[in-house]
Motif scaffolding. Structure first.
Motif, PDB file in Angstrom:
ATOM      1  N   LEU A   1      28.938 -16.084  22.755  1.00 29.02           N
ATOM      2  CA  LEU A   1      27.960 -15.009  22.528  1.00 29.02           C
ATOM      3  C   LEU A   1      27.497 -14.919  21.078  1.00 29.02           C
ATOM      4  O   LEU A   1      26.472 -14.305  20.791  1.00 29.02           O
ATOM      5  N   VAL A   2      28.261 -15.524  20.159  1.00 29.00           N
ATOM      6  CA  VAL A   2      27.960 -15.382  18.729  1.00 29.00           C
ATOM      7  C   VAL A   2      26.791 -16.290  18.344  1.00 29.00           C
ATOM      8  O   VAL A   2      26.704 -17.438  18.760  1.00 29.00           O
TER       9      VAL A   2
ATOM     10  N   GLY B   1      37.012 -15.002  31.404  1.00 29.64           N
ATOM     11  CA  GLY B   1      37.280 -16.437  31.391  1.00 29.64           C
ATOM     12  C   GLY B   1      36.285 -17.233  30.553  1.00 29.64           C
ATOM     13  O   GLY B   1      36.438 -18.444  30.371  1.00 29.64           O
ATOM     14  N   ARG B   2      35.253 -16.548  30.023  1.00 29.44           N
ATOM     15  CA  ARG B   2      34.250 -17.258  29.232  1.00 29.44           C
ATOM     16  C   ARG B   2      34.707 -17.412  27.787  1.00 29.44           C
ATOM     17  O   ARG B   2      35.366 -16.524  27.233  1.00 29.44           O
TER      18      ARG B   2
ATOM     19  N   ASP C   1      22.217 -11.955  23.602  1.00 28.77           N
ATOM     20  CA  ASP C   1      22.543 -11.398  24.916  1.00 28.77           C
ATOM     21  C   ASP C   1      22.031 -12.293  26.043  1.00 28.77           C
ATOM     22  O   ASP C   1      21.426 -13.354  25.796  1.00 28.77           O
ATOM     23  N   LYS C   2      22.247 -11.857  27.238  1.00 27.32           N
ATOM     24  CA  LYS C   2      21.907 -12.666  28.409  1.00 27.32           C
ATOM     25  C   LYS C   2      20.412 -12.963  28.478  1.00 27.32           C
ATOM     26  O   LYS C   2      20.006 -14.045  28.939  1.00 27.32           O
TER      27      LYS C   2
ATOM     28  N   THR D   1      25.760  -6.798  25.937  1.00 30.62           N
ATOM     29  CA  THR D   1      25.551  -8.246  26.048  1.00 30.62           C
ATOM     30  C   THR D   1      24.667  -8.634  27.216  1.00 30.62           C
ATOM     31  O   THR D   1      24.120  -9.749  27.249  1.00 30.62           O
ATOM     32  N   GLY D   2      24.539  -7.705  28.208  1.00 29.41           N
ATOM     33  CA  GLY D   2      23.745  -8.019  29.396  1.00 29.41           C
ATOM     34  C   GLY D   2      24.495  -8.806  30.453  1.00 29.41           C
ATOM     35  O   GLY D   2      23.926  -9.137  31.499  1.00 29.41           O
ATOM     36  N   HIS D   3      25.746  -9.110  30.198  1.00 27.61           N
ATOM     37  CA  HIS D   3      26.561  -9.877  31.150  1.00 27.61           C
ATOM     38  C   HIS D   3      27.450  -8.947  31.957  1.00 27.61           C
ATOM     39  O   HIS D   3      27.947  -7.939  31.447  1.00 27.61           O
TER      40      HIS D   3
END
Length: 361
Positions: free
Chosen positions: A76-77, A70-71, A107-108, A61-63
């Motif tokens: 992300l979808v 907590g997100r 992704d990020k 995801t790059g995160h």
């Protein structure tokens, strides 16, 4: 809460309802120990928000972990896939679906990635949660998309090509597929050739040539611009350039062949050769006539002198008749525009002076 009651908790695709008391009970230490180094992405969602994401999930995801915990899990979808993901996750958590489902995430860096995911219900830190397994299949999807695009391009090229394109089995020559150019030129309808062989239809004027071609394909895998003669449904013979390559079609060894009709070119080439041959004949005829003319004129002169001294001499008259005949032959040689051949000894051919100068019969 009593067993059988439902409590809202978050799945990999958002907030869903699932029975409590089902699934695995895991604590934070166990989760980190078991899944930290997993080669596939692993995450836990509780209350609709990420509570855990392993290193592979972070890489995909790059995160970072801090950015994810907590997100909101739905963030992300890909928006277009959200509803599909939500429904598939609900079915899997309720036991109504066993196979993983695919969807896109962003992704990020803003890049779209294809994911295959499966989820299950667990108890995490004394509450219901969703454990998800998350694998990046972007490269595979891109390869599939490229393959689909390539296949589509091939289908379009196959159908629209002005050259005949056919797919046949290599050994027996059974037609598997033919394009419209084949149908238009040969006169056969598609259903008249599929499942039949080229030899059965008599398309190869020389069937032995096809056997030779099969041997070449076995050894070299391809043939380029083989000149052949093909027989149409009407019986007409067409000259073609035939190129082929051995391929795997399904589980069978086949060949794909491209055939270019060169009949008009062959006719033009034959006409050119005929003209060149005629030019050579004319040059020889003119030269021969010129070389014979002077001696013949001298013979005529001698014959006239003899006839003055020996009028009515039959032998001289006959000789003069033969000279007249030679003159007529020379006249024909000088005026040849077309010629006809006739049989000579030992299978040889000779120009038939009697019909040359008229259209060939």
């Amino acid at each position: 809460m009593e067993k059988g009651q439902e409590k809202k908790h978050a799945g990999g695709c958002g907030t869903i309802s699932a029975p409590t008391g089902k699934g695995i009970s895991l604590d934070a230490v166990s989760i980190r120990t078991i899944f930290r180094a997993s080669p596939i992405g692993v995450f836990i969602v509780q209350g609709g928000r990420f509570q855990f994401a392993n290193e592979e999930f972070q890489r995909t995801t790059g995160h970072t972990e801090d950015e994810l915990i907590g997100r909101d899990a739905s963030a992300l979808v890909h928006p277009e896939d959200w509803e599909k993901v939500r429904k598939n996750a609900i079915k899997m958590l309720k036991g109504e679906r066993n196979s993983p489902y695919q969807y896109r995430v962003i992704d990020k860096a803003g890049e779209i990635k294809w994911i295959v995911e499966s989820v299950s219900s667990i108890s995490y830190q004394n509450g219901p949660a969703t454990l998800g397994y998350f694998m990046d299949i972007t490269e595979r999807e891109h390869a599939n998309a490229a393959l689909a695009l390539s296949e589509e391009k091939f289908r379009k090229a196959f159908r629209s090509s002005p050259d005949w394109i056919v797919i046949t089995t290599l050994e027996d020559g059974y037609y598997v597929d033919v394009n419209e150019a084949f149908n238009d030129t040969t006169g056969y309808r598609r259903n008249e050739v599929i499942g039949r062989t080229s030899v059965e239809l008599g398309i190869w004027v020389d069937p032995g040539q096809r056997k030779e071609m099969v041997e070449i394909l076995r050894e070299q895998g391809r043939i380029r611009n083989l000149e052949a003669k093909f027989r149409m449904k009407s019986g007409e013979i067409r000259h073609v350039l035939w190129s082929a390559e051995a391929i795997e079609y399904g589980e069978e060894k086949c060949l794909i062949a491209v055939t270019r009709d060169i009949t008009e070119r062959k006719i033009a080439e034959e006409e050119r050769l005929e003209k060149e041959k005629l030019r050579g004949i004319l040059e020889i005829a003119c030269t021969t006539s010129h070389e014979l003319n002077q001696p013949l004129q001298y013979i005529y002169y001698l014959l006239e002198e003899i006839l003055e001294k020996l009028p009515g001499e039959k032998a001289v008259e006959k000789l003069k008749q033969q000279c007249d005949r030679m003159r007529r032959v020379m006249s024909k040689l000088e005026n040849i525009t077309t010629y006809s051949l006739t049989d000579y000894v030992n299978g040889e051919k000779m120009i038939n002076i009697g019909v040359s100068g008229s259209p060939e019969r």
